[in-house]
Scaffold this active site. Structure first.
Site, PDB file in Angstrom:
ATOM      1  N   ASP A 164      67.541  42.202  62.380  1.00 42.40           N
ATOM      2  CA  ASP A 164      68.544  41.286  61.825  1.00 42.40           C
ATOM      3  C   ASP A 164      69.931  41.838  61.719  1.00 42.40           C
ATOM      4  O   ASP A 164      70.061  42.750  60.612  1.00 42.40           O
ATOM      5  CB  ASP A 164      68.174  40.360  60.608  1.00 42.40           C
ATOM      6  CG  ASP A 164      68.883  39.267  60.508  1.00 42.40           C
ATOM      7  OD1 ASP A 164      70.171  39.155  60.889  1.00 42.40           O
ATOM      8  OD2 ASP A 164      68.117  38.106  60.174  1.00 42.40           O
TER       9      ASP A 164
ATOM     10  N   ASP B 143      71.413  45.340  69.938  1.00 43.23           N
ATOM     11  CA  ASP B 143      72.338  44.968  70.921  1.00 43.23           C
ATOM     12  C   ASP B 143      73.774  44.528  70.359  1.00 43.23           C
ATOM     13  O   ASP B 143      74.496  43.772  70.808  1.00 43.23           O
ATOM     14  CB  ASP B 143      71.960  43.682  71.908  1.00 43.23           C
ATOM     15  CG  ASP B 143      71.284  42.624  70.858  1.00 43.23           C
ATOM     16  OD1 ASP B 143      71.491  42.527  69.566  1.00 43.23           O
ATOM     17  OD2 ASP B 143      71.048  41.640  71.741  1.00 43.23           O
TER      18      ASP B 143
ATOM     19  N   ASN C 233      61.620  39.407  75.593  1.00 44.95           N
ATOM     20  CA  ASN C 233      62.552  38.274  76.012  1.00 44.95           C
ATOM     21  C   ASN C 233      63.744  38.186  75.235  1.00 44.95           C
ATOM     22  O   ASN C 233      64.632  37.841  75.737  1.00 44.95           O
ATOM     23  CB  ASN C 233      61.655  36.781  75.606  1.00 44.95           C
ATOM     24  CG  ASN C 233      60.677  36.596  76.577  1.00 44.95           C
ATOM     25  OD1 ASN C 233      60.794  37.111  77.857  1.00 44.95           O
ATOM     26  ND2 ASN C 233      59.509  36.201  76.110  1.00 44.95           N
TER      27      ASN C 233
END
Length: 260
Positions: free
Chosen positions: A142, A178, A240
């Site tokens: 997170d 990311d 995913n």
């Protein structure tokens, strides 16, 4: 007495659909470790120790143990466990749907080398015996994008110290994100440590100031510096979650920190 850790997550009530509830009912006894202090709690009790004896009792062997912090839906850790039956894997996840989905994936393949811990990961790492782990994985944690919440990011000096204690000599902490600002955060926490070596061979340019939610578009105009990062870890499948990041044109940052 162990200190209670700052939580890197918000406990949400995730309802299980019928399929996941069936998976939980069928596989919980096989895959879910009875670690938590009490039912519904994420707290690791004071007496608990993740050591060789515990691994032997619950995995039935002395194979090297890899821990994934924040295993999400279990796609990565289940694929790794299926590909490497000679290794033991521990998925650490707090959310019920993720735990149940990991059970479902593992149960379908009848994996015997994977277990799940539904507890606060920093408390678990603090309870790990010295040299008890081969690797620790923290993939796409997170980002806590608001500046005032950066202290909740799971990669922190205290966790780094506990990970180093838990890792065997030559062990690795693999991290991926990311989010550019989280990449800078990882470098700030890890690159100056003397107990880890940054094994990266890629040169990546990052802004040297932090940005938060709402002003991330300012990053391109900030002063930049070069940092060392790793090639994409071959053992991480394209989940995913990672696909969504790539579709949003975000750059994936991989890190490998090896015990010094």
């Amino acid at each position: 007495m162990r200190n209670r850790k700052v939580l890197s997550f918000v406990r949400r009530s995730g309802r299980l659909d019928a399929r996941l509830q069936r998976a939980w009912d069928r596989y919980a006894d096989q895959y879910l470790l009875p670690i938590a202090e009490e039912e519904g709690s994420l707290t690791v009790p004071e007496h608990f120790a993740l050591d060789a004896a515990y691994v032997r009792d619950h995995w039935g062997n002395d194979n090297p143990l890899i821990v994934e912090i924040g295993s999400g839906q279990g796609e990565n850790v289940v694929a790794a466990a299926a590909a490497h039956p000679e290794l033991n894997f521990l998925a650490v996840e707090v959310y019920d749907p993720g735990v149940a989905h990991t059970m479902l994936l593992a149960g379908k393949q009848e994996l015997a080398n994977l277990k799940i811990a539904q507890v606060n990961a920093p408390e678990l790492l603090a309870a790990a015996a010295e040299g008890s782990l081969a690797e620790v994985w923290t993939f796409f944690p997170d980002p806590w994008p608001k500046m005032k919440h950066h202290k909740r990011r799971i990669v922190q000096p205290e966790l780094a110290a506990d990970v180093r204690k838990a890792l065997a000599d030559g062990g690795s902490w693999r991290i991926a994100t990311d989010i550019e600002d989280y990449a800078l955060h990882v470098h700030e926490i890890m690159d100056g440590r003397t107990d880890f070596t940054n094994a990266g061979s890629l040169t990546v340019s990052l802004p040297v100031e932090h940005v938060g939610k709402g002003n991330a578009d300012m990053a391109a105009a900030m002063e930049h510096a070069d940092f060392a990062e790793s090639e994409r870890f071959e053992g991480r499948i394209l989940t995913n979650f990672e696909k969504k990041g790539l579709q949003a044109n975000r750059v994936i940052h991989d890190f490998t920190y090896v015990t010094a």
